[in-house]
Design a protein around this motif. Structure first.
Motif, PDB file in Angstrom:
ATOM      1  N   GLU A 115       0.837  -1.209   0.000  1.00  0.00           N
ATOM      2  CA  GLU A 115       0.000   0.000   0.000  1.00  0.00           C
ATOM      3  C   GLU A 115       0.870   1.257   0.000  1.00  0.00           C
ATOM      4  OE1 GLU A 115      -3.251  -0.140  -0.396  1.00  0.00           O
ATOM      5  OE2 GLU A 115      -3.276  -2.327  -0.268  1.00  0.00           O
ATOM      6  N   GLN A 116       1.956   1.227   0.764  1.00  0.00           N
ATOM      7  CA  GLN A 116       2.863   2.380   0.796  1.00  0.00           C
ATOM      8  C   GLN A 116       3.508   2.588  -0.571  1.00  0.00           C
ATOM      9  OE1 GLN A 116       5.670   1.868   3.993  1.00  0.00           O
ATOM     10  NE2 GLN A 116       4.078   1.859   5.553  1.00  0.00           N
ATOM     11  N   PHE A 151       2.404   1.590  -3.452  1.00  0.00           N
ATOM     12  CA  PHE A 151       1.378   2.028  -4.410  1.00  0.00           C
ATOM     13  C   PHE A 151       1.091   3.518  -4.252  1.00  0.00           C
ATOM     14  CE2 PHE A 151      -3.171   2.932  -5.148  1.00  0.00           C
ATOM     15  CZ  PHE A 151      -3.188   2.778  -6.521  1.00  0.00           C
ATOM     16  N   TYR A 152       0.950   3.956  -3.011  1.00  0.00           N
ATOM     17  CA  TYR A 152       0.644   5.374  -2.769  1.00  0.00           C
ATOM     18  C   TYR A 152       1.735   6.272  -3.360  1.00  0.00           C
ATOM     19  CZ  TYR A 152      -0.875   9.598  -0.329  1.00  0.00           C
ATOM     20  OH  TYR A 152      -1.309  10.865  -0.043  1.00  0.00           O
ATOM     21  N   LEU A 153       2.983   5.926  -3.084  1.00  0.00           N
ATOM     22  CA  LEU A 153       4.092   6.738  -3.595  1.00  0.00           C
ATOM     23  C   LEU A 153       4.138   6.699  -5.124  1.00  0.00           C
ATOM     24  CD1 LEU A 153       6.781   5.663  -0.975  1.00  0.00           C
ATOM     25  CD2 LEU A 153       5.596   7.855  -1.071  1.00  0.00           C
ATOM     26  N   MET A 154       3.974   5.513  -5.685  1.00  0.00           N
ATOM     27  CA  MET A 154       4.047   5.378  -7.147  1.00  0.00           C
ATOM     28  C   MET A 154       2.885   6.076  -7.841  1.00  0.00           C
ATOM     29  SD  MET A 154       5.423   1.495  -7.606  1.00  0.00           S
ATOM     30  CE  MET A 154       5.576   1.601  -9.394  1.00  0.00           C
ATOM     31  N   SER A 155       1.734   6.121  -7.173  1.00  0.00           N
ATOM     32  CA  SER A 155       0.580   6.771  -7.786  1.00  0.00           C
ATOM     33  C   SER A 155       0.811   8.278  -7.905  1.00  0.00           C
ATOM     34  CB  SER A 155      -0.691   6.502  -6.978  1.00  0.00           C
ATOM     35  OG  SER A 155      -0.712   7.301  -5.814  1.00  0.00           O
ATOM     36  N   ARG A 156       1.897   8.771  -7.298  1.00  0.00           N
ATOM     37  CA  ARG A 156       2.266  10.185  -7.462  1.00  0.00           C
ATOM     38  C   ARG A 156       3.442  10.328  -8.413  1.00  0.00           C
ATOM     39  NH1 ARG A 156      -2.483   9.956  -5.730  1.00  0.00           N
ATOM     40  NH2 ARG A 156      -3.004  10.879  -3.712  1.00  0.00           N
ATOM     41  N   GLY A 157       3.691   9.275  -9.199  1.00  0.00           N
ATOM     42  CA  GLY A 157       4.715   9.361 -10.237  1.00  0.00           C
ATOM     43  C   GLY A 157       6.090   8.872  -9.830  1.00  0.00           C
ATOM     44  N   ILE A 158       6.239   8.484  -8.560  1.00  0.00           N
ATOM     45  CA  ILE A 158       7.548   8.055  -8.062  1.00  0.00           C
ATOM     46  C   ILE A 158       7.822   6.621  -8.532  1.00  0.00           C
ATOM     47  CG2 ILE A 158       8.875   7.609  -5.946  1.00  0.00           C
ATOM     48  CD1 ILE A 158       7.109   9.853  -4.627  1.00  0.00           C
ATOM     49  N   SER A 159       9.020   6.372  -9.082  1.00  0.00           N
ATOM     50  CA  SER A 159       9.338   5.041  -9.613  1.00  0.00           C
ATOM     51  C   SER A 159       9.405   4.016  -8.479  1.00  0.00           C
ATOM     52  CB  SER A 159      10.686   5.076 -10.335  1.00  0.00           C
ATOM     53  OG  SER A 159      11.716   5.307  -9.387  1.00  0.00           O
ATOM     54  N   LEU A 160       9.267   2.762  -8.834  1.00  0.00           N
ATOM     55  CA  LEU A 160       9.324   1.688  -7.825  1.00  0.00           C
ATOM     56  C   LEU A 160      10.639   1.754  -7.047  1.00  0.00           C
ATOM     57  CD1 LEU A 160       8.192  -0.900  -6.552  1.00  0.00           C
ATOM     58  CD2 LEU A 160       9.230  -2.196  -8.429  1.00  0.00           C
ATOM     59  N   ASN A 215      12.634   4.340  -6.524  1.00  0.00           N
ATOM     60  CA  ASN A 215      12.655   5.473  -5.596  1.00  0.00           C
ATOM     61  C   ASN A 215      11.660   5.310  -4.456  1.00  0.00           C
ATOM     62  OD1 ASN A 215      14.740   6.928  -6.694  1.00  0.00           O
ATOM     63  ND2 ASN A 215      13.416   8.053  -8.112  1.00  0.00           N
ATOM     64  N   LEU A 266      12.596   5.440  -0.569  1.00  0.00           N
ATOM     65  CA  LEU A 266      11.915   6.309   0.404  1.00  0.00           C
ATOM     66  C   LEU A 266      11.414   5.513   1.602  1.00  0.00           C
ATOM     67  CD1 LEU A 266       9.684   8.806  -1.638  1.00  0.00           C
ATOM     68  CD2 LEU A 266      11.609   9.376  -0.149  1.00  0.00           C
ATOM     69  N   ASP A 307       3.486   4.264 -11.677  1.00  0.00           N
ATOM     70  CA  ASP A 307       4.104   5.590 -11.816  1.00  0.00           C
ATOM     71  C   ASP A 307       3.966   6.129 -13.232  1.00  0.00           C
ATOM     72  OD1 ASP A 307       5.889   3.398 -12.324  1.00  0.00           O
ATOM     73  OD2 ASP A 307       7.557   4.815 -12.461  1.00  0.00           O
ATOM     74  N   ALA A 355       0.689   7.878 -13.542  1.00  0.00           N
ATOM     75  CA  ALA A 355       0.738   9.228 -12.968  1.00  0.00           C
ATOM     76  C   ALA A 355       1.439  10.179 -13.934  1.00  0.00           C
ATOM     77  CB  ALA A 355       1.448   9.203 -11.621  1.00  0.00           C
TER      78      ALA A 355
END
Ligand SMILES: Nc1ncnc2c1ncn2[C@@H]1O[C@H](COP(=O)(O)OP(=O)(O)OP(=O)(O)O)[C@@H](O)[C@H]1O
Ligand SMILES: [Mg+2]
Lengths: 360, 250
Positions: free
Chosen positions: A307-308, A310-319, A321, A325, B79, B82
């Protein structure tokens, strides 16, 4: 060069204290077969402030030990590297001790003492770097009312073997805080131990470790509540990635019958970032009196939280990165306790590098 | 002008008792500047639709297609979606321990813009976005969603919407858990994003209240894994009065 005398017991691996340790990879530190060099690698990184001295002297051990390697060190080396902070001296900036001149073909047996006079306040950061074979008996003495933050950084290169006991003796109302960071080496085995000798002291043992492919890191605490009204906290966080990465965390806390008013809690959290890694976690609380403020422990082992990520990636962050994080975030709570931005950022970058190397 | 096209979308989840089909053929087209409201009973599959478009790994697509300006969204990683311009404001935003809001936002903006935002303008930009949603600037130093109240999490989602400037946004019950003032503040944020970026919006809600602030062009009734009726804004009022009985029994 000499060879360690062998009139000591040699661990077989069946002993409780050695049952996890890969003895074969200790390069002879445990059985006396390692050849001993007389190198003395610990040096002060910068000029020392007023009220602080760093000398070589002959000192008797502060406390007994039942660790076989510590016994061997004491049998072979009488000189101690002694960092002394005088009574009533308060030092804001951290004092850095660092390693020079490591070697793998011979062992260094190191004895170190850090002592604080009454009401002294200091932060000491020990940087263990390079490739070396090192066994260390490090003792810390906190006089009444003193306060020490002790940061021990295992930033070794990949072949190092380091076995050590970091033993603190905490006198009346003294405050001991240690942050043990292990991110490098082939085999690292540290015994962070604490003994309270008068009431009112407190000890906080914090730590992080990150083992990648093939590395073995063991942290074996022992907190001895042998007096009333002392407080201890243990919080170690570990991450593992890659085949045969192996970590061991043992949390032995003993509350003796006389130790009324004890307040203790220990926590170990592990993050398994890939398959094929193994985290052993054994909290062990022994309570001989019911007249205490509190005593507890917790141990968890988890994986990346989808879930974490997915949340980060849904904002454009690569897997990649996102993982970085999350791992940085996991360690952040402890790393920030060091209180030195430069060291903290260096460690975070090392952690990024380890993560990348393990392909996690 | 962008178009998000959902055609015959079928989605299932794996459970201990085997595979369960949740979306049973969803058709929906959203263009830039349009606002589509989706209303439907609990468990009908609204969040499943939202998550499936965003690429949550829990859901398996078993049929149909989703395209954004002709590009196959279902073929993209989360990603990449997005980066293509999709944004999901989640019903339950996720806590990320140890990662500060400011670090998170900067990492996201860097990824989406292809370069790190200039530090000086960036700080002002974040501050402005927070102020616009009545968020205390102290949130920047806090860990992502950790210890945020329900309403604070939702504000944080819309703050990201304004900052990251997507083409299409799916708002999954963004209005749930908001007090009356927060509802207005959050709605104004969505309307600004619409005005400034010609944003297309898919707004999932249980209440007509938010539709007073964010005016929908279309209202869709969602039941049992698909859209069962479509209409204008007045359909929402009808649903509020009559409930879903007509649709669920079908
Ligand atoms: N892992 C799962 N195992 C079993 N059922 C699941 C799983 N995940 C989702 N579902 C089911 O899928 C259905 C659709 O869920 P979804 O969250 O999409 O509903 P929703 O329309 O968003 O509901 P709400 O209005 O309550 O938010 C529900 O019946 C839910 O229980
Ligand atoms: Mg939902």
């Amino acid at each position: 060069m000499s060879v360690l005398t062998t009139n000591y017991l040699t661990p077989t691996g069946r002993e409780e204290a050695w049952r996890f340790t890969p003895l074969k990879r200790l390069r002879g530190l445990h059985n006396g077969s390692a050849s001993i060099s007389d190198r003395n690698s610990l040096v002060a990184k910068a000029a020392l402030p007023k009220g602080v001295s760093f000398t070589r002297e002959s000192l008797a051990p502060l406390a007994a030990s039942d660790d076989i390697i510590i016994e061997r060190i004491r049998g072979a080396a009488s000189d101690v590297s002694h960092l002394a902070i005088a009574a009533n001296v308060e030092i804001q900036e951290p004092i850095f001790l660092t390693r020079i001149a490591g070697a793998l073909d011979s062992a260094e047996l190191s004895r170190v003492r850090i002592s604080l006079g009454t009401h002294a306040v200091a932060t000491v950061i020990v940087e263990n770097i390079g490739d070396t074979l090192l066994a260390e008996d490090l003792e810390i003495s906190l006089a009444p009312g003193s306060s020490l933050t002790f940061v021990s950084l295992q930033e070794f290169d990949s072949k190092s073997v380091y076995t050590a006991r970091h033993h603190a003796v905490v006198d009346k109302d003294a405050v001991f805080k240690s942050i043990t960071v292990t991110v490098g080496g082939d085999v690292v085995r540290i015994l962070p131990t604490v003994e309270f000798i008068a009431p009112g002291g407190s000890a906080e043992l914090l730590g992080v470790y990150f083992a990648t492919t093939g590395q073995f890191f063991e942290h074996r605490m022992h907190v001895d509540h042998a007096v009333p009204n002392a407080k201890s906290r243990v919080n170690f966080k570990g991450a593992l990635a890659g085949k045969d990465a192996h970590t061991v965390w043992i949390g032995d806390v003993l509350i003796r019958a006389v130790a009324q008013g004890t307040d203790t809690y220990e926590l170990n959290r592990n993050l398994l970032l890939t398959d094929g890694a193994r985290a052993d976690s054994v909290p062990n609380l022994e309570i001989e009196t019911g007249e205490i403020v509190g005593a507890g422990h917790a141990s968890t082992t988890g994986r990346f939280d989808d879930e974490q990520l997915f949340y980060l990636m849904s904002r454009g962050i690569s897997l990649e990165n996102a993982r970085r994080l999350v791992v940085r975030g996991f360690f952040n709570e402890i790393i920030t306790e060091i209180g030195n931005e430069e060291v903290q950022e260096r460690l975070m970058e090392r952690i990024d590098g380890e993560l990348e190397r393990a392909g996690a | 002008m962008s178009v998000l096209e959902i055609r015959g979308l079928q989605v299932s989840v794996n459970t201990e008792n085997g595979t369960v089909e949740i979306l049973k053929g969803v058709d929906l087209t959203i263009k830039s500047g349009e606002t589509h409201a989706i209303m439907g009973p609990n468990g009908s599959g609204k969040s499943t639709l939202a998550y499936s478009i965003a690429g949550h790994p829990k859901y398996t697509i078993t049929g149909g297609s989703v395209t954004l300006d002709g590009a196959d969204v279902l073929d993209m990683t989360v990603d990449e979606r997005a980066k293509a311009g999709l944004f999901l404001a989640m019903q339950y935003p996720v806590e990320v321990p140890g990662v500060s809001v400011s670090n998170f936002l900067r990492t996201a903006a860097t990824a989406l813009r292809g370069e790190a935002p200039k530090l000086r303008t960036w700080v002002a930009e974040v501050k402005g976005a927070m102020e616009a949603l009545n968020m205390d600037p102290a949130f920047a130093a806090r860990n992502v969603n950790e210890g945020f109240s329900g309403g604070e999490k939702k504000r944080h989602e819309i703050m990201q919407l304004e900052l990251l400037k997507p083409k299409m946004a799916i708002l999954d019950e963004t209005d749930s858990g908001l007090d009356v003032d927060a509802l207005r503040i959050v709605s104004e944020g969505v309307n600004r994003a619409k005005a400034n970026n010609d944003l297309g919006v898919l707004l999932i809600t249980h209440y007509t209240r938010i539709l007073k602030y964010i005016k929908p062009d279309f209202v869709h009734v969602f039941a049992n894994g698909k859209i069962v009726e479509e209409g204008g804004p007045d359909l929402a009022d009808k649903l509020e009065a009559n409930g879903y009985a007509d649709y669920v029994s079908k």
